[in-house]
Design an enzyme around this catalytic site. Structure first.
Site, PDB file in Angstrom:
ATOM      1  N   LYS A 139       0.869  -1.187   0.000  1.00 46.28           N
ATOM      2  CA  LYS A 139       0.000   0.000   0.000  1.00 46.28           C
ATOM      3  C   LYS A 139       0.897   1.226   0.000  1.00 46.28           C
ATOM      4  O   LYS A 139       1.956   1.212   0.631  1.00 46.28           O
ATOM      5  CB  LYS A 139      -0.879   0.024   1.256  1.00 46.28           C
ATOM      6  N   HIS A 142       0.407   5.954   3.565  1.00 46.91           N
ATOM      7  CA  HIS A 142      -0.732   6.825   3.860  1.00 46.91           C
ATOM      8  C   HIS A 142      -0.313   7.904   4.847  1.00 46.91           C
ATOM      9  O   HIS A 142       0.522   7.676   5.718  1.00 46.91           O
ATOM     10  CB  HIS A 142      -1.863   5.975   4.455  1.00 46.91           C
ATOM     11  N   HIS A 145       0.121   7.352   8.593  1.00 41.48           N
ATOM     12  CA  HIS A 145       1.328   6.772   9.206  1.00 41.48           C
ATOM     13  C   HIS A 145       2.362   7.833   9.553  1.00 41.48           C
ATOM     14  O   HIS A 145       3.381   7.525  10.175  1.00 41.48           O
ATOM     15  CB  HIS A 145       1.956   5.741   8.263  1.00 41.48           C
TER      16      HIS A 145
END
Length: 579
Positions: A139, A142, A145
């Site tokens: 992923k 984001h 984080h």
């Protein structure tokens, strides 16, 4: 330095009350500076002495305060002692204050300033393992984080500067049912060409697609379960695809970490512990802690009465492990491998119950060191979006912070010419992100505000960087003026004294930060020093002053610049020299 004055006052109290001077050091604190207002330098709380049994706990506290103050004698170090409301105030000799506080900066001891304070003697030293950032592989990074990454980095920096051996660990989410979904989804929607072109974007698109499909297609969910079981059983085709996803992701993440100035000693992950997780299940079983629920899942009873009113699931009904099972295995493995003295997990506050259960089960398994494990929770960032909208990826946020900062710098009349304005804009933009995040209590949610965050005036990361750059410029312009010795009597104006009084608090601020692992104490300390420096720039000019005065003022500005830079680095901010 602060410890010289604190020790002198403590010795005076020890002689008067016939007790060890060490007992008084934690009860003495530097007095916060108030603008344009003269204050004492240290204060002693009488109630603290009463609580600790160093004074009788009964009787009128004010009479006690005044009585003790009258018994303490002034000397060449402490020139004034007075009783306040429940506190005794100490004012030290002004010339000595200037001399002692600025002494280290003429001896190339800038980076050690305040770090040899006796306040830190009570802190536990040893090996600290900090687990932070910990995004899920396959992923894009984001923006959510970001908080774990910068908070964990601050804690690791702080522990390291206070003398701990620090292990910085990134524990990747690289196992579990989501990889069953991704593996099954990639065989249907994936494309190796697209994976080479834009790896994380393609994996993100596949993951979104497969989740939509799985919502109404039981066959897809079944395929996901099969793929994850193949992973758990180490079947080569499934493992090979998973390994490709992991390597791509770590490579991409390292670019983002480099931009943030963050590094890790160890890249670990759940996958490292999936075999050990089965051993944990066996240990739980042999200790009689593992029960089987009505649904056929393996659970540990956490209820105090043993009535199964509070259970933690550690095994699915098909025998596969869960996140907490792997976390148990990881904690045990880390203790064996690194023999840490403390372990700190930095994750959002929604995981508080997970860590409560984790530490509870470790203790039940006989691991007494679980008491030295700590979860540092943090709140949500609200309203963080870029002009592109949609899902907020961290690289987009960093790009936008840099672009906005570059625009602001180009608009400003005071911006200096620099070799790499984009690099400066990047560093200042990241400072702005960090300071906005760190100003309040970590557990609080906060609203992200681009405009306020990037203001040059006010309490922002931009203001910190601007102050540092201005000080560095002053020092560069006066190269050759600063001398090894200086005359302390030339720095007795209240503006100079206020800066030095504020520096007296630096060791206390670091101590407080080490106690509760909150960066707000250090952020507020550094912002305050910037405001004091702004006043000093106006009132204490170097240019046009006599050589003796210029040398003294440069020593003051150099010392303040050094402490500002050291504090910024602990926060994870790279100071810039030009702005």
């Amino acid at each position: 330095m602060a410890c010289f004055f604190r020790r002198t006052i403590a010795a005076k109290l020890g002689r008067t009350l016939q007790q060890s001077e060490d007992a008084f050091i934690p009860a003495l604190s530097a007095v916060p500076v108030f603008k344009k207002q003269q204050t004492a330098d240290f204060k002693l709380s009488i109630s603290t002495l009463r609580i600790r049994g160093m004074l009788p706990s009964s009787g009128d506290i004010q009479l006690q305060t005044e009585g003790l103050a009258s018994r303490l004698e002034q000397d060449s170090v402490v020139e004034n002692i007075s009783a306040g409301r429940g506190v005794i105030n100490f004012k030290v000799n002004r010339k000595l204050l200037v001399q002692k506080m600025l002494e280290p900066f003429g001896k190339d001891e800038d980076e050690k300033f305040a770090l040899n304070s006796e306040l830190f003697n009570t802190l536990k030293r040893g090996t600290t393992l900090v687990e932070y950032s910990s995004p899920n592989i396959a992923k894009k990074f984001h923006a959510g984080h970001l908080r774990s990454t910068i908070i964990g980095n601050f804690i690791a920096n702080l522990k390291q500067c206070l003398g701990n051996d620090v292990i910085r660990m990134n524990y990747l989410g690289d196992w579990g049912m989501q990889f069953g979904l991704l593996g099954a989804g990639f065989s249907k929607f994936g494309c190796q060409e697209k994976l080479k072109e834009n790896p994380l974007q393609h994996l993100f698109e596949v993951y979104v697609q497969v989740n939509k499909e799985a919502e109404h297609n039981e066959d897809m969910m079944q395929a996901a379960r099969v793929f994850f079981r193949q992973l758990e059983q180490h079947e080569s085709e499934a493992v090979s695809l998973w390994q490709q996803f992991r390597e791509i992701t770590v490579d991409e993440y390292q670019h983002v970490y480099k931009r943030l100035g963050v590094h890790f000693d160890v890249y670990s992950g759940e996958s490292f512990h999936h075999h050990q997780a089965q051993e944990v299940v066996q240990q739980l079983h042999s200790r009689g802690l593992l029960k089987t629920s009505e649904k056929g899942t393996g659970v540990v009873d956490l209820s105090s009465t043993g009535d199964m009113s509070s259970v933690c699931t550690v095994l699915r009904s098909d025998g596969t492990t869960l996140y907490i099972t792997r976390d148990l295995a990881a904690a045990i493995d880390r203790k064996e491998k690194y023999n840490f003295d403390e372990m700190i997990y930095v994750t959002d506050k929604s995981q508080a119950n997970h860590f409560h259960q984790l530490f509870h089960i470790l203790l039940a398994m006989g691991h007494s060191w679980a008491d030295r494990c700590e979860h540092v929770p943090f709140g949500l960032v609200l309203g963080m979006n870029t002009r592109r909208g949609e899902v907020v990826f961290l690289e987009d946020v960093l790009d936008e912070a840099r672009a906005r900062m570059l625009h602001n710098m180009n608009q400003s009349k005071t911006t200096k010419e620099m070799d790499n304005p984009e690099d400066t804009a990047e560093k200042v933009g990241i400072s702005a992100l960090i300071v906005q995040d760190f100003r309040g209590a970590l557990q609080s949610d906060y609203r992200f505000d681009w405009d306020r965050m990037l203001q040059a005036q006010g309490d922002t990361g931009v203001f910190l960087q601007y102050t540092h750059a201005r000080l560095r410029s002053l020092i560069r312009r006066n190269e050759g003026v600063e001398a090894v010795t200086f005359d302390p009597s030339l720095l007795l104006e209240q503006t100079s004294i206020s800066i030095l009084q504020h520096l007296l608090r630096y060791d206390e601020v670091l101590y407080q930060s080490a106690q509760d692992l909150q960066p707000k104490h250090l952020v507020n300390f550094l912002l305050k020093i910037c405001h004091l420096i702004a006043s000093a720039h106006r009132e204490l000019p170097v240019k046009g002053s006599s050589q003796d005065v210029a040398q003294a003022r440069l020593r003051l500005f150099s010392g303040a610049c050094s402490v500002l830079a050291n504090g910024m680095r602990i926060l994870g901010i790279t100071p810039v020299d030009k702005m």
